[in-house]
Design a protein around this motif. Structure first.
Motif, PDB file in Angstrom:
ATOM      1  N   MET A   1       0.852  -1.207   0.000  1.00 27.98           N
ATOM      2  CA  MET A   1       0.000   0.000   0.000  1.00 27.98           C
ATOM      3  C   MET A   1       0.881   1.248   0.000  1.00 27.98           C
ATOM      4  O   MET A   1       1.814   1.325   0.785  1.00 27.98           O
ATOM      5  N   ASN A   2       0.592   2.181  -0.877  1.00 27.20           N
ATOM      6  CA  ASN A   2       1.473   3.345  -1.014  1.00 27.20           C
ATOM      7  C   ASN A   2       1.003   4.563  -0.223  1.00 27.20           C
ATOM      8  O   ASN A   2       1.412   5.677  -0.509  1.00 27.20           O
ATOM      9  N   THR A   3       0.139   4.354   0.749  1.00 29.83           N
ATOM     10  CA  THR A   3      -0.238   5.470   1.622  1.00 29.83           C
ATOM     11  C   THR A   3       0.262   5.159   3.022  1.00 29.83           C
ATOM     12  O   THR A   3       0.154   4.033   3.488  1.00 29.83           O
ATOM     13  N   SER A   4       0.824   6.188   3.673  1.00 26.46           N
ATOM     14  CA  SER A   4       1.315   5.980   5.033  1.00 26.46           C
ATOM     15  C   SER A   4       0.117   5.934   5.987  1.00 26.46           C
ATOM     16  O   SER A   4      -0.994   6.325   5.635  1.00 26.46           O
ATOM     17  N   ARG A  69       0.837  -1.058   7.611  1.00 26.39           N
ATOM     18  CA  ARG A  69       1.657  -0.787   8.802  1.00 26.39           C
ATOM     19  C   ARG A  69       1.191   0.498   9.488  1.00 26.39           C
ATOM     20  O   ARG A  69       0.854   1.462   8.829  1.00 26.39           O
ATOM     21  N   ASP A  71       2.858   2.943  11.079  1.00 26.25           N
ATOM     22  CA  ASP A  71       4.109   3.629  11.419  1.00 26.25           C
ATOM     23  C   ASP A  71       3.842   4.891  12.213  1.00 26.25           C
ATOM     24  O   ASP A  71       2.792   5.515  12.059  1.00 26.25           O
ATOM     25  N   GLU A  72       4.842   5.272  13.024  1.00 21.71           N
ATOM     26  CA  GLU A  72       4.725   6.533  13.760  1.00 21.71           C
ATOM     27  C   GLU A  72       4.846   7.702  12.788  1.00 21.71           C
ATOM     28  O   GLU A  72       5.454   7.582  11.737  1.00 21.71           O
ATOM     29  N   ASP A  74       6.306  10.762  11.055  1.00 21.55           N
ATOM     30  CA  ASP A  74       7.704  11.183  10.875  1.00 21.55           C
ATOM     31  C   ASP A  74       7.764  12.673  10.502  1.00 21.55           C
ATOM     32  O   ASP A  74       6.745  13.362  10.494  1.00 21.55           O
ATOM     33  N   GLU A  75       8.965  13.156  10.171  1.00 22.01           N
ATOM     34  CA  GLU A  75       9.137  14.592   9.931  1.00 22.01           C
ATOM     35  C   GLU A  75       8.308  15.090   8.744  1.00 22.01           C
ATOM     36  O   GLU A  75       7.827  16.221   8.753  1.00 22.01           O
ATOM     37  N   ARG A  76       8.143  14.249   7.727  1.00 17.21           N
ATOM     38  CA  ARG A  76       7.348  14.661   6.560  1.00 17.21           C
ATOM     39  C   ARG A  76       5.872  14.805   6.933  1.00 17.21           C
ATOM     40  O   ARG A  76       5.217  15.766   6.518  1.00 17.21           O
ATOM     41  N   ASP A  77       5.363  13.872   7.728  1.00 13.82           N
ATOM     42  CA  ASP A  77       3.967  13.970   8.182  1.00 13.82           C
ATOM     43  C   ASP A  77       3.754  15.258   8.976  1.00 13.82           C
ATOM     44  O   ASP A  77       2.742  15.953   8.792  1.00 13.82           O
ATOM     45  N   LEU A  79       5.550  18.054   8.876  1.00 15.77           N
ATOM     46  CA  LEU A  79       5.694  19.224   8.002  1.00 15.77           C
ATOM     47  C   LEU A  79       4.436  19.439   7.157  1.00 15.77           C
ATOM     48  O   LEU A  79       3.968  20.576   6.998  1.00 15.77           O
ATOM     49  N   ARG A 136       0.206  13.657  -2.039  1.00  8.96           N
ATOM     50  CA  ARG A 136       0.216  13.139  -3.412  1.00  8.96           C
ATOM     51  C   ARG A 136       1.190  13.903  -4.311  1.00  8.96           C
ATOM     52  O   ARG A 136       1.952  13.311  -5.060  1.00  8.96           O
ATOM     53  N   ARG A 137       1.148  15.244  -4.221  1.00  5.49           N
ATOM     54  CA  ARG A 137       1.911  16.076  -5.156  1.00  5.49           C
ATOM     55  C   ARG A 137       3.343  16.296  -4.697  1.00  5.49           C
ATOM     56  O   ARG A 137       4.254  16.507  -5.491  1.00  5.49           O
ATOM     57  N   GLY A 138       3.549  16.253  -3.370  1.00  4.43           N
ATOM     58  CA  GLY A 138       4.856  16.601  -2.816  1.00  4.43           C
ATOM     59  C   GLY A 138       4.994  18.104  -2.728  1.00  4.43           C
ATOM     60  O   GLY A 138       4.135  18.842  -3.194  1.00  4.43           O
TER      61      GLY A 138
ATOM     62  N   GLY B  33      14.579   5.834  10.485  1.00  3.57           N
ATOM     63  CA  GLY B  33      13.491   6.297  11.342  1.00  3.57           C
ATOM     64  C   GLY B  33      12.428   7.136  10.679  1.00  3.57           C
ATOM     65  O   GLY B  33      11.893   8.073  11.282  1.00  3.57           O
ATOM     66  N   VAL B  34      12.106   6.800   9.424  1.00  2.00           N
ATOM     67  CA  VAL B  34      10.977   7.460   8.743  1.00  2.00           C
ATOM     68  C   VAL B  34      10.099   6.375   8.124  1.00  2.00           C
ATOM     69  O   VAL B  34      10.430   5.187   8.194  1.00  2.00           O
ATOM     70  N   THR B  35       9.002   6.765   7.498  1.00  2.00           N
ATOM     71  CA  THR B  35       8.142   5.773   6.857  1.00  2.00           C
ATOM     72  C   THR B  35       8.672   5.441   5.455  1.00  2.00           C
ATOM     73  O   THR B  35       9.425   6.226   4.870  1.00  2.00           O
ATOM     74  N   ARG B  36       8.228   4.293   4.940  1.00  2.00           N
ATOM     75  CA  ARG B  36       8.650   3.907   3.588  1.00  2.00           C
ATOM     76  C   ARG B  36       8.162   4.939   2.565  1.00  2.00           C
ATOM     77  O   ARG B  36       8.838   5.241   1.586  1.00  2.00           O
ATOM     78  N   GLN B  37       6.983   5.505   2.824  1.00  2.00           N
ATOM     79  CA  GLN B  37       6.432   6.502   1.899  1.00  2.00           C
ATOM     80  C   GLN B  37       7.316   7.748   1.845  1.00  2.00           C
ATOM     81  O   GLN B  37       7.428   8.399   0.806  1.00  2.00           O
ATOM     82  N   THR B  38       7.951   8.073   2.976  1.00  2.00           N
ATOM     83  CA  THR B  38       8.849   9.232   2.994  1.00  2.00           C
ATOM     84  C   THR B  38      10.118   8.933   2.187  1.00  2.00           C
ATOM     85  O   THR B  38      10.587   9.783   1.424  1.00  2.00           O
ATOM     86  N   ALA B  41       9.146   9.295  -1.319  1.00  2.00           N
ATOM     87  CA  ALA B  41       9.010  10.714  -1.702  1.00  2.00           C
ATOM     88  C   ALA B  41      10.387  11.365  -1.889  1.00  2.00           C
ATOM     89  O   ALA B  41      10.583  12.167  -2.800  1.00  2.00           O
ATOM     90  N   LYS B  46      10.260  14.400  -4.401  1.00  2.00           N
ATOM     91  CA  LYS B  46       9.017  15.078  -4.014  1.00  2.00           C
ATOM     92  C   LYS B  46       9.146  15.662  -2.616  1.00  2.00           C
ATOM     93  O   LYS B  46       8.250  16.361  -2.155  1.00  2.00           O
ATOM     94  N   TYR B  47      10.210  15.321  -1.928  1.00  2.00           N
ATOM     95  CA  TYR B  47      10.400  15.824  -0.568  1.00  2.00           C
ATOM     96  C   TYR B  47      11.896  15.928  -0.278  1.00  2.00           C
ATOM     97  O   TYR B  47      12.634  14.973  -0.513  1.00  2.00           O
TER      98      TYR B  47
END
Lengths: 139, 76
Positions: A1-4, A69, A71-72, A74-77, A79, A136-138, B33-38, B41, B46-47
């Motif tokens: 699955m490609n969504t966190s 999963r 997951d906790e 992270d910094e991207r979430d 931001l 989606r877009r970044g 320590g990040v997600t696979r999606q990160t 990206a 993209k990030y």
């Protein structure tokens, strides 16, 4: 699955908000048009909407965990959440200014209260939509 | 007034993963320590990660930071 997990939770929150408060505004709108001006009359409806929203979020969070999963954050979430909130908060400001303006021209309290609630609802909806866009877009 | 030229940051993470026993995105994500999606990206430009995460990636691959990321300043 490609969504966190966090992205799935944003979807859950947005759908729960849209369904629960969306239905509230449809019903409350018809009550306002019918001339119900006593704010207390809206409390049971609002309580039901909040309970439905919490129940939907709880069920959706379980589904989000099952789908992949958990997951906790992270910094991207973080931001993405900060940026979406910063870009959506103007709606609350507009609602407050509109509310104050409505009070100045003596609009009944029940309308002012719903104007403020609507601005909060729309700001939360915009925040969730922006989060999904950034995922989606970044950026 | 024209648009301000943009700088670009690209990376070699995908190549580095394959050079390290075809490390998966999930393995790299768990290591830093990040997600696979990160990680996905970052790989797709993209990030841009924080400096700390960038250093963690370089440490996992055992290479200097500039071997992982390449910075192209704005032209003109």
């Amino acid at each position: 699955m490609n969504t966190s997990f966090e992205e799935r939770i944003v979807w859950v929150n947005m759908i729960a908000l849209l369904l629960a408060l969306g239905i509230y505004f449809v019903v409350a709108g018809s009550m306002l048009r019918a001339g119900v001006t006593n704010l207390v009359a809206y409390v049971p409806l609002f309580t039901i909407a909040v309970v439905v929203q919490v129940a939907l979020i709880a069920a959706g969070s379980i589904a989000a965990k099952v789908l992949g999963r958990a997951d906790e954050r992270d910094e991207r979430d973080r931001l993405i959440a900060w940026r979406a909130e910063a870009n959506a908060s103007w709606l609350v400001g507009v609602g407050i200014l509109a509310g104050i303006s409505a009070m100045v021209v003596a609009v009944p309290n029940v309308w002012v209260a719903h104007l403020l609630l609507l601005s909060l609802f729309l700001a939360e909806l915009l925040k969730a939509a922006l989060q999904l866009l950034y995922y989606r877009r970044g950026f | 007034m024209g648009r301000k030229p943009k700088s670009t940051i690209t990376n070699n993470i995908r190549r580095l993963r394959f050079e390290h026993d075809a490390m998966t995105q999930q393995q790299l994500a768990d290591a830093i320590g990040v997600t696979r999606q990160t990680v996905n990206a970052i790989e797709g430009n993209k990030y841009s990660p924080s400096l700390e995460v960038a250093f963690r990636i370089a440490t996992v691959f055992g290479v200097p930071l500039e071997h992982v990321f390449e910075y192209t300043p704005p032209s003109g």
